[in-house]
Structures are given as structure tokens and as C-alpha cells.
Write a protein that holds these residues in place. Structure first.
Motif, PDB file in Angstrom:
ATOM      1  N   VAL A 148     -58.163  41.077   3.302  1.00 56.90           N
ATOM      2  CA  VAL A 148     -56.926  41.676   3.814  1.00 56.90           C
ATOM      3  C   VAL A 148     -56.877  43.187   3.567  1.00 56.90           C
ATOM      4  O   VAL A 148     -56.629  43.964   4.500  1.00 56.90           O
ATOM      5  N   PRO A 149     -57.106  43.689   2.349  1.00 56.04           N
ATOM      6  CA  PRO A 149     -57.108  45.163   2.186  1.00 56.04           C
ATOM      7  C   PRO A 149     -58.253  45.831   2.933  1.00 56.04           C
ATOM      8  O   PRO A 149     -58.109  46.968   3.399  1.00 56.04           O
ATOM      9  N   ASP A 150     -59.398  45.143   3.067  1.00 53.83           N
ATOM     10  CA  ASP A 150     -60.506  45.731   3.826  1.00 53.83           C
ATOM     11  C   ASP A 150     -60.157  45.868   5.298  1.00 53.83           C
ATOM     12  O   ASP A 150     -60.587  46.825   5.958  1.00 53.83           O
ATOM     13  N   LEU A 151     -59.398  44.928   5.831  1.00 57.16           N
ATOM     14  CA  LEU A 151     -58.954  45.040   7.225  1.00 57.16           C
ATOM     15  C   LEU A 151     -58.061  46.260   7.419  1.00 57.16           C
ATOM     16  O   LEU A 151     -58.166  46.968   8.423  1.00 57.16           O
ATOM     17  N   GLN A 157     -59.759  53.609   9.423  1.00 49.20           N
ATOM     18  CA  GLN A 157     -60.961  54.343   9.798  1.00 49.20           C
ATOM     19  C   GLN A 157     -61.140  54.401  11.307  1.00 49.20           C
ATOM     20  O   GLN A 157     -61.535  55.439  11.864  1.00 49.20           O
ATOM     21  N   ILE A 158     -60.851  53.298  11.996  1.00 49.28           N
ATOM     22  CA  ILE A 158     -60.952  53.284  13.459  1.00 49.28           C
ATOM     23  C   ILE A 158     -59.954  54.265  14.065  1.00 49.28           C
ATOM     24  O   ILE A 158     -60.284  55.020  14.993  1.00 49.28           O
ATOM     25  N   VAL A 184     -59.374  43.653  18.889  1.00 50.01           N
ATOM     26  CA  VAL A 184     -60.762  43.227  19.111  1.00 50.01           C
ATOM     27  C   VAL A 184     -61.711  43.768  18.043  1.00 50.01           C
ATOM     28  O   VAL A 184     -62.494  43.002  17.451  1.00 50.01           O
ATOM     29  N   PRO A 185     -61.708  45.079  17.734  1.00 51.65           N
ATOM     30  CA  PRO A 185     -62.628  45.543  16.675  1.00 51.65           C
ATOM     31  C   PRO A 185     -62.333  44.944  15.305  1.00 51.65           C
ATOM     32  O   PRO A 185     -63.262  44.652  14.541  1.00 51.65           O
ATOM     33  N   LEU A 186     -61.058  44.728  14.986  1.00 50.14           N
ATOM     34  CA  LEU A 186     -60.748  44.110  13.694  1.00 50.14           C
ATOM     35  C   LEU A 186     -61.174  42.645  13.670  1.00 50.14           C
ATOM     36  O   LEU A 186     -61.623  42.141  12.630  1.00 50.14           O
ATOM     37  N   LEU A 187     -61.051  41.962  14.801  1.00 54.40           N
ATOM     38  CA  LEU A 187     -61.519  40.578  14.870  1.00 54.40           C
ATOM     39  C   LEU A 187     -63.030  40.507  14.693  1.00 54.40           C
ATOM     40  O   LEU A 187     -63.546  39.630  13.985  1.00 54.40           O
ATOM     41  N   ALA A 188     -63.744  41.436  15.327  1.00 57.07           N
ATOM     42  CA  ALA A 188     -65.199  41.475  15.151  1.00 57.07           C
ATOM     43  C   ALA A 188     -65.571  41.771  13.702  1.00 57.07           C
ATOM     44  O   ALA A 188     -66.512  41.176  13.154  1.00 57.07           O
ATOM     45  N   PHE A 189     -64.841  42.695  13.060  1.00 56.02           N
ATOM     46  CA  PHE A 189     -65.090  43.004  11.652  1.00 56.02           C
ATOM     47  C   PHE A 189     -64.863  41.779  10.776  1.00 56.02           C
ATOM     48  O   PHE A 189     -65.661  41.480   9.870  1.00 56.02           O
ATOM     49  N   ALA A 190     -63.780  41.035  11.035  1.00 56.67           N
ATOM     50  CA  ALA A 190     -63.484  39.844  10.239  1.00 56.67           C
ATOM     51  C   ALA A 190     -64.544  38.767  10.436  1.00 56.67           C
ATOM     52  O   ALA A 190     -64.925  38.077   9.479  1.00 56.67           O
ATOM     53  N   ILE A 191     -65.043  38.601  11.652  1.00 58.33           N
ATOM     54  CA  ILE A 191     -66.081  37.598  11.906  1.00 58.33           C
ATOM     55  C   ILE A 191     -67.369  37.967  11.172  1.00 58.33           C
ATOM     56  O   ILE A 191     -68.037  37.106  10.585  1.00 58.33           O
ATOM     57  N   ARG A 193     -67.613  39.763   8.438  1.00 53.83           N
ATOM     58  CA  ARG A 193     -67.388  39.545   7.009  1.00 53.83           C
ATOM     59  C   ARG A 193     -67.427  38.064   6.663  1.00 53.83           C
ATOM     60  O   ARG A 193     -67.976  37.662   5.629  1.00 53.83           O
ATOM     61  N   ALA A 194     -66.846  37.223   7.529  1.00 52.86           N
ATOM     62  CA  ALA A 194     -66.854  35.782   7.275  1.00 52.86           C
ATOM     63  C   ALA A 194     -68.279  35.231   7.313  1.00 52.86           C
ATOM     64  O   ALA A 194     -68.649  34.371   6.492  1.00 52.86           O
ATOM     65  N   GLY A 195     -69.097  35.714   8.252  1.00 52.04           N
ATOM     66  CA  GLY A 195     -70.480  35.263   8.307  1.00 52.04           C
ATOM     67  C   GLY A 195     -71.268  35.654   7.068  1.00 52.04           C
ATOM     68  O   GLY A 195     -72.040  34.853   6.523  1.00 52.04           O
ATOM     69  N   ARG A 196     -71.084  36.886   6.602  1.00 50.88           N
ATOM     70  CA  ARG A 196     -71.774  37.327   5.389  1.00 50.88           C
ATOM     71  C   ARG A 196     -71.315  36.540   4.169  1.00 50.88           C
ATOM     72  O   ARG A 196     -72.107  36.192   3.293  1.00 50.88           O
ATOM     73  N   ALA A 197     -70.009  36.262   4.100  1.00 51.17           N
ATOM     74  CA  ALA A 197     -69.497  35.487   2.965  1.00 51.17           C
ATOM     75  C   ALA A 197     -70.058  34.066   2.982  1.00 51.17           C
ATOM     76  O   ALA A 197     -70.397  33.517   1.924  1.00 51.17           O
ATOM     77  N   ALA A 198     -70.157  33.467   4.165  1.00 47.43           N
ATOM     78  CA  ALA A 198     -70.708  32.114   4.260  1.00 47.43           C
ATOM     79  C   ALA A 198     -72.164  32.083   3.815  1.00 47.43           C
ATOM     80  O   ALA A 198     -72.595  31.160   3.098  1.00 47.43           O
ATOM     81  N   LEU A 199     -72.957  33.082   4.229  1.00 46.94           N
ATOM     82  CA  LEU A 199     -74.358  33.150   3.803  1.00 46.94           C
ATOM     83  C   LEU A 199     -74.471  33.356   2.296  1.00 46.94           C
ATOM     84  O   LEU A 199     -75.333  32.763   1.639  1.00 46.94           O
ATOM     85  N   ALA A 200     -73.596  34.200   1.741  1.00 47.86           N
ATOM     86  CA  ALA A 200     -73.634  34.437   0.299  1.00 47.86           C
ATOM     87  C   ALA A 200     -73.276  33.166  -0.480  1.00 47.86           C
ATOM     88  O   ALA A 200     -73.906  32.848  -1.494  1.00 47.86           O
ATOM     89  N   MET A 201     -72.280  32.429  -0.013  1.00 59.04           N
ATOM     90  CA  MET A 201     -71.903  31.186  -0.687  1.00 59.04           C
ATOM     91  C   MET A 201     -73.013  30.154  -0.598  1.00 59.04           C
ATOM     92  O   MET A 201     -73.292  29.426  -1.567  1.00 59.04           O
ATOM     93  N   GLU A 202     -73.656  30.065   0.552  1.00 58.98           N
ATOM     94  CA  GLU A 202     -74.748  29.111   0.715  1.00 58.98           C
ATOM     95  C   GLU A 202     -75.931  29.481  -0.165  1.00 58.98           C
ATOM     96  O   GLU A 202     -76.580  28.606  -0.753  1.00 58.98           O
ATOM     97  N   ALA A 203     -76.231  30.782  -0.268  1.00 56.19           N
ATOM     98  CA  ALA A 203     -77.352  31.213  -1.098  1.00 56.19           C
ATOM     99  C   ALA A 203     -77.111  30.957  -2.577  1.00 56.19           C
ATOM    100  O   ALA A 203     -78.056  30.748  -3.346  1.00 56.19           O
TER     101      ALA A 203
END
Length: 245
Positions: A148-151, A157-158, A184-191, A193-203
Motif C-alpha cells: 500500500v505505501p509503495d503504491l 513518481q509517475i 493502469v500503471p499502478l495495476l501493472a506495478f501491483a501485478i 510486485r505480486a508475482g515477485r512476492a509469490a516467487l519469493a514465498m515459493e523459493a
């Protein structure tokens, strides 16, 4: 000062107090709850009086609906009118409306007291350790707290980048068109971040039911016992005061 307490005992105390404020239909107890929450915020948490008054504004607007319903439309239930007949006002509809009005403020102030004195990360960790909250849910909540604060920073910044490209000063508050263009850019940013978080949790082997260790575990101590005892005494005293007087 209340921020050093264990989150779970504080959560239980606040929930019990809110349930009591909802079930005890008495104006004096609601006023006592509001005064106690405001005193704790001002004295122990060093919040300004103006901040506390401003904190009551949204709860006051919410409770105003109950008050206007009682005074203007006379839509109280028979149970509320029967209980309000024991209040300090002669007209039952006035008493019922005021109790509902101040009850909304009282419950809101107790919730605000908990939210302002509790670290969200510590609360999630305590729920995972002591309340059997699944690790997948807990880490998802922690990721949401960080996202939330990163968004907000990404949106700023945008906006700054667009203002520099257009050669103008950025507006203090974005307009409707500018706000819609950020979706749209914030949605892309959130997606991303979610993908990176999922990979980190899986690793890191985040699986349901797997044994886990925890860092920065909140510890309960004598301060939590003292807080719970004082809260229980104040709650019992407030109920007795409302019933006797």
C-alpha cells in the motif's frame, strides 16, 4: 506507551469492550468509554486534543444517522424505547437516539485506540504464532501492508515524471482525469510486485502445514497482565456506574 504491549491481549480487551458497549444500552457507559479512550490517547500516547477531536468526526457523522432517525422519523424498536425509558431524558426517542449516537462514537474510538497503538506487522506475527493463522494468509497480509505505501510512492513518481515531461508543476491533488490515468500503471506495478512476492514465498518453502521459525516474536509480560487487569477493573466499574447511577 500502549504500543509496547502484546497485540493479542490488547485486541481481546478492545473486542470485549466494544461488545459491552453494543450490548449495554446506557448513555453514561458510552460517554465513559469515549472519555477513557480520548484520555488514553492524549495522556499516554501524547496525541493532541485537536487530533482526537478530528478522529471523532467520521464516527460522529456515522452516529448522526441514528440520531436523526430517532428524532425525525421515530423509527426506534420497542426494545430500544423500553431501555431508553430508564435514561436521564424524559423523552424515550431522544434517549434512544443519543445512546445510539454516542455508541457509534464509543465503538469507533476504541477501534481507533487499538489501530493507533498497534503495529500491524506485530499483530500479524502474533496471529500466526498464537492464533494458528496460516502462514500463507499471514505473509499475504504482510505483503499487502508493504504494497500500500509503495503504491502511493509509485503514483507520486509517475505524476512527477509526467509533470517534468510536460514542463509544468505537479498538482497537489490529482484531478479526475489524472487519477483515472494512474489506474493502469499502478495495476501493472501491483501485478509485478505480486508475482515477485509469490516467487519469493515459493523459493523460501512457504507451504501450508510446514514447521516454521519466526523472528521478532512479540512477547507477553507483566505489562500486558497489568493492562488487562486495569481494563477489566475499569470495564466493571463503568458497568456498575451505569447500572447504579
Amino acid at each position: 506507551m500502549l504500543g509496547v504491549l502484546h497485540p493479542l491481549p490488547k485486541l481481546i480487551v478492545c473486542l470485549v469492550w466494544i461488545v459491552t458497549a453494543i450490548t449495554l444500552f446506557d448513555l453514561r457507559f458510552q460517554l465513559f468509554t469515549i472519555g477513557l479512550a480520548a484520555t488514553l490517547l492524549i495522556v499516554l500516547e501524547r496525541r493532541s486534543v485537536i487530533f482526537v477531536i478530528g478522529l471523532m468526526v467520521p464516527f460522529t457523522l456515522f452516529g448522526a444517522g441514528f440520531l436523526t432517525t430517532s428524532l425525525l422519523f421515530r423509527q426506534d424498536t420497542d426494545f430500544a424505547l423500553k431501555l431508553s425509558a430508564e435514561q436521564i431524558f424524559a423523552r424515550p426517542e431522544v434517549s434512544a437516539g443519543l445512546v445510539l449516537f454516542f455508541r457509534a462514537i464509543a465503538c469507533g474510538m476504541v477501534s481507533a485506540l487499538f489501530a493507533l497503538t498497534t503495529d500491524p506487522g506485530q499483530l500479524v506475527r502474533a496471529l500466526m504464532i498464537h492464533a494458528r493463522l496460516p502462514a500463507t494468509v499471514g505473509f499475504a497480509l504482510l505483503q499487502a501492508l508493504n504494497l500500500v505505501p509503495d503504491l502511493a510512492r509509485e503514483a507520486q513518481q509517475i505524476r512527477l515524471a509526467r509533470a517534468m515531461m510536460q514542463g509544468r508543476r505537479p498538482r497537489r491533488i490529482p484531478g479526475p482525469v489524472e487519477g483515472a490515468s494512474l489506474i493502469v500503471p499502478l495495476l501493472a506495478f501491483a501485478i509485478r510486485r505480486a508475482g515477485r512476492a509469490a516467487l519469493a514465498m515459493e523459493a523460501r518453502g512457504l507451504k501450508a502445514g510446514a514447521p516454521r521459525s519466526h523472528l521478532n516474536q512479540p512477547q507477553a509480560g507483566w505489562a500486558d497482565l497489568l493492562f488487562a487487569s486495569c481494563a477489566a477493573g475499569l470495564l466493571a466499574g463503568g458497568i456498575c456506574f451505569a447500572r447504579i447511577f
